[in-house]
Write a protein that holds these residues in place. Sequence first.
Motif, short mmCIF file in Angstrom:
data_model
loop_
_atom_site.label_atom_id
_atom_site.label_comp_id
_atom_site.label_asym_id
_atom_site.label_seq_id
_atom_site.Cartn_x
_atom_site.Cartn_y
_atom_site.Cartn_z
N GLY A 157 0.82 -1.22 0.00
CA GLY A 157 0.00 0.00 0.00
C GLY A 157 0.85 1.25 0.00
N VAL A 158 1.93 1.24 0.76
CA VAL A 158 2.82 2.40 0.79
C VAL A 158 3.49 2.57 -0.56
CG1 VAL A 158 4.91 3.34 1.86
CG2 VAL A 158 3.17 2.24 3.29
N TRP A 159 3.98 1.47 -1.14
CA TRP A 159 4.64 1.55 -2.45
C TRP A 159 3.67 2.05 -3.52
CZ3 TRP A 159 7.67 -3.73 -2.78
CH2 TRP A 159 8.74 -3.68 -1.90
N VAL A 160 2.43 1.55 -3.50
CA VAL A 160 1.44 1.97 -4.48
C VAL A 160 1.14 3.46 -4.33
CG1 VAL A 160 -1.01 1.74 -5.12
CG2 VAL A 160 0.40 -0.29 -4.85
N ALA A 161 0.99 3.91 -3.09
CA ALA A 161 0.69 5.33 -2.86
C ALA A 161 1.83 6.22 -3.34
CB ALA A 161 0.42 5.58 -1.37
N VAL A 162 3.05 5.82 -3.10
CA VAL A 162 4.20 6.62 -3.55
C VAL A 162 4.27 6.64 -5.08
CG1 VAL A 162 6.73 6.70 -3.60
CG2 VAL A 162 5.54 6.34 -1.44
N ALA A 163 4.05 5.48 -5.70
CA ALA A 163 4.13 5.41 -7.16
C ALA A 163 2.97 6.15 -7.83
CB ALA A 163 4.14 3.95 -7.61
N ALA A 164 1.86 6.32 -7.11
CA ALA A 164 0.69 7.00 -7.69
C ALA A 164 0.72 8.50 -7.45
CB ALA A 164 -0.58 6.40 -7.10
N LEU A 165 1.74 9.02 -6.82
CA LEU A 165 1.80 10.45 -6.53
C LEU A 165 1.69 11.34 -7.77
CD1 LEU A 165 4.31 10.77 -3.57
CD2 LEU A 165 1.86 11.23 -3.57
N PRO A 166 2.23 10.97 -8.93
CA PRO A 166 2.04 11.83 -10.11
C PRO A 166 0.60 11.90 -10.60
CG PRO A 166 3.98 10.47 -10.39
CD PRO A 166 3.27 9.97 -9.16
N LEU A 167 -0.32 11.25 -9.94
CA LEU A 167 -1.77 11.27 -10.17
C LEU A 167 -2.25 10.51 -11.40
CD1 LEU A 167 -2.79 14.85 -9.05
CD2 LEU A 167 -2.79 12.75 -7.72
N VAL A 168 -1.52 10.45 -12.48
CA VAL A 168 -1.97 9.68 -13.64
C VAL A 168 -1.32 8.30 -13.67
CG1 VAL A 168 -2.55 11.66 -15.08
CG2 VAL A 168 -0.26 10.68 -15.19
N THR A 169 -0.47 8.02 -12.71
CA THR A 169 0.24 6.74 -12.69
C THR A 169 -0.41 5.71 -11.77
OG1 THR A 169 1.73 7.55 -10.96
CG2 THR A 169 2.45 7.81 -13.26
N GLY A 173 -4.94 6.24 -16.54
CA GLY A 173 -5.05 7.16 -15.41
C GLY A 173 -5.68 8.48 -15.81
N LEU A 174 -5.29 8.99 -16.95
CA LEU A 174 -5.88 10.23 -17.45
C LEU A 174 -7.37 10.06 -17.74
CD1 LEU A 174 -4.79 13.05 -18.04
CD2 LEU A 174 -4.45 12.33 -20.41
N ALA A 175 -7.72 8.93 -18.35
CA ALA A 175 -9.14 8.65 -18.63
C ALA A 175 -9.93 8.51 -17.33
CB ALA A 175 -9.26 7.37 -19.46
N GLY A 176 -9.31 7.94 -16.31
CA GLY A 176 -9.97 7.82 -15.01
C GLY A 176 -10.28 9.18 -14.41
N TRP A 177 -9.33 10.10 -14.50
CA TRP A 177 -9.59 11.45 -13.98
C TRP A 177 -10.66 12.15 -14.79
CZ3 TRP A 177 -8.76 12.44 -9.30
CH2 TRP A 177 -7.66 11.91 -8.63
N ALA A 178 -10.70 11.89 -16.10
CA ALA A 178 -11.77 12.47 -16.94
C ALA A 178 -13.13 11.92 -16.51
CB ALA A 178 -11.51 12.17 -18.41
N ALA A 179 -13.19 10.63 -16.17
CA ALA A 179 -14.45 10.04 -15.69
C ALA A 179 -14.87 10.65 -14.36
CB ALA A 179 -14.30 8.53 -15.55
N VAL A 180 -13.91 10.87 -13.48
CA VAL A 180 -14.22 11.51 -12.19
C VAL A 180 -14.76 12.92 -12.43
CG1 VAL A 180 -13.19 12.45 -10.07
CG2 VAL A 180 -12.62 10.13 -10.82
N ALA A 181 -14.15 13.66 -13.35
CA ALA A 181 -14.62 15.02 -13.66
C ALA A 181 -16.04 14.98 -14.24
CB ALA A 181 -13.67 15.70 -14.64
N ALA A 182 -16.33 14.01 -15.11
CA ALA A 182 -17.68 13.90 -15.69
C ALA A 182 -18.72 13.61 -14.61
CB ALA A 182 -17.70 12.80 -16.75
N VAL A 183 -18.39 12.73 -13.67
CA VAL A 183 -19.32 12.43 -12.58
C VAL A 183 -19.49 13.65 -11.68
CG1 VAL A 183 -19.69 10.99 -10.53
CG2 VAL A 183 -19.00 9.95 -12.69
N TRP A 184 -18.42 14.38 -11.46
CA TRP A 184 -18.50 15.59 -10.64
C TRP A 184 -19.47 16.59 -11.28
CZ3 TRP A 184 -16.85 20.76 -11.25
CH2 TRP A 184 -16.88 21.52 -10.07
N PHE A 185 -19.36 16.76 -12.61
CA PHE A 185 -20.29 17.65 -13.31
C PHE A 185 -21.73 17.12 -13.24
CE2 PHE A 185 -16.48 19.32 -15.56
CZ PHE A 185 -16.61 20.63 -15.14
N ASP A 186 -21.89 15.79 -13.31
CA ASP A 186 -23.22 15.21 -13.15
C ASP A 186 -23.80 15.55 -11.78
OD1 ASP A 186 -23.22 14.11 -15.65
OD2 ASP A 186 -22.78 12.07 -14.99
N LEU A 187 -22.98 15.42 -10.77
CA LEU A 187 -23.44 15.73 -9.41
C LEU A 187 -23.75 17.21 -9.25
CD1 LEU A 187 -21.15 13.36 -7.32
CD2 LEU A 187 -23.55 13.04 -7.97
#
Length: 192
Positions: free
Chosen positions: A24-36, A77-91
């Motif tokens: 979990g720690v390794w995954v969190a560190v590797a995911a810090l650039p947000l799209v990774t 990762g980029l597509a995932g953030w786009a999906a989150v943004a789309a749901v945010w706009f839906d909300l």
Amino acid sequence: MSLARTESRFWGRFALFAECLLTGVWVAVAALPLVTYPAALAAGARHLGRHLAHEPGGWREFAADFRSAVRGGWIVGLAGWAAVAAVWFDLRAVRAGLPGGAFVGAVGVFALVGAAAALFRAAALWRPSTSWRPLLARAGRHTVLDPAGSFLIVGGLAVVVCSAWFSAPLAVPVLGAVVAAAVAVEERHRHR
């Protein structure tokens, strides 16, 4: 049952638990650039798979898997953030009181939760020679055809969210347990 066998079973389970927390720690560190984050999840799943298979592996193997997974994983990762943004706009539409907004918002949240489960399943299926597109299609089918396994992953994600709400640093090691759950769910699906 002998005491030595009971102790070895206990220590084996404790070692797996400790490996999940470290992952979990390794995954969190590797995911810090947000799209990774997809590549980080895939590398974490491979690490736990090696641990369960009693194969050697550590930070170097995790980093090698991460480098391999990030080649196509950053687009996911980029597509995932786009999906989150789309749901945010839906909300936001739901809050604005637009007609049908509640239905669209509920469908969007449900789809986002399903996509998160599919991403974790894809990470558990990932291998260095695998492309992300067919992997996500396969994981999507598994998500729909194995709702019990998908519910386990979603439940694990809910635990991560609750841990972060309670104490943000707790969410980091718990993330490794969700990756382990995804590995277990896919292994269970493979043997069905």
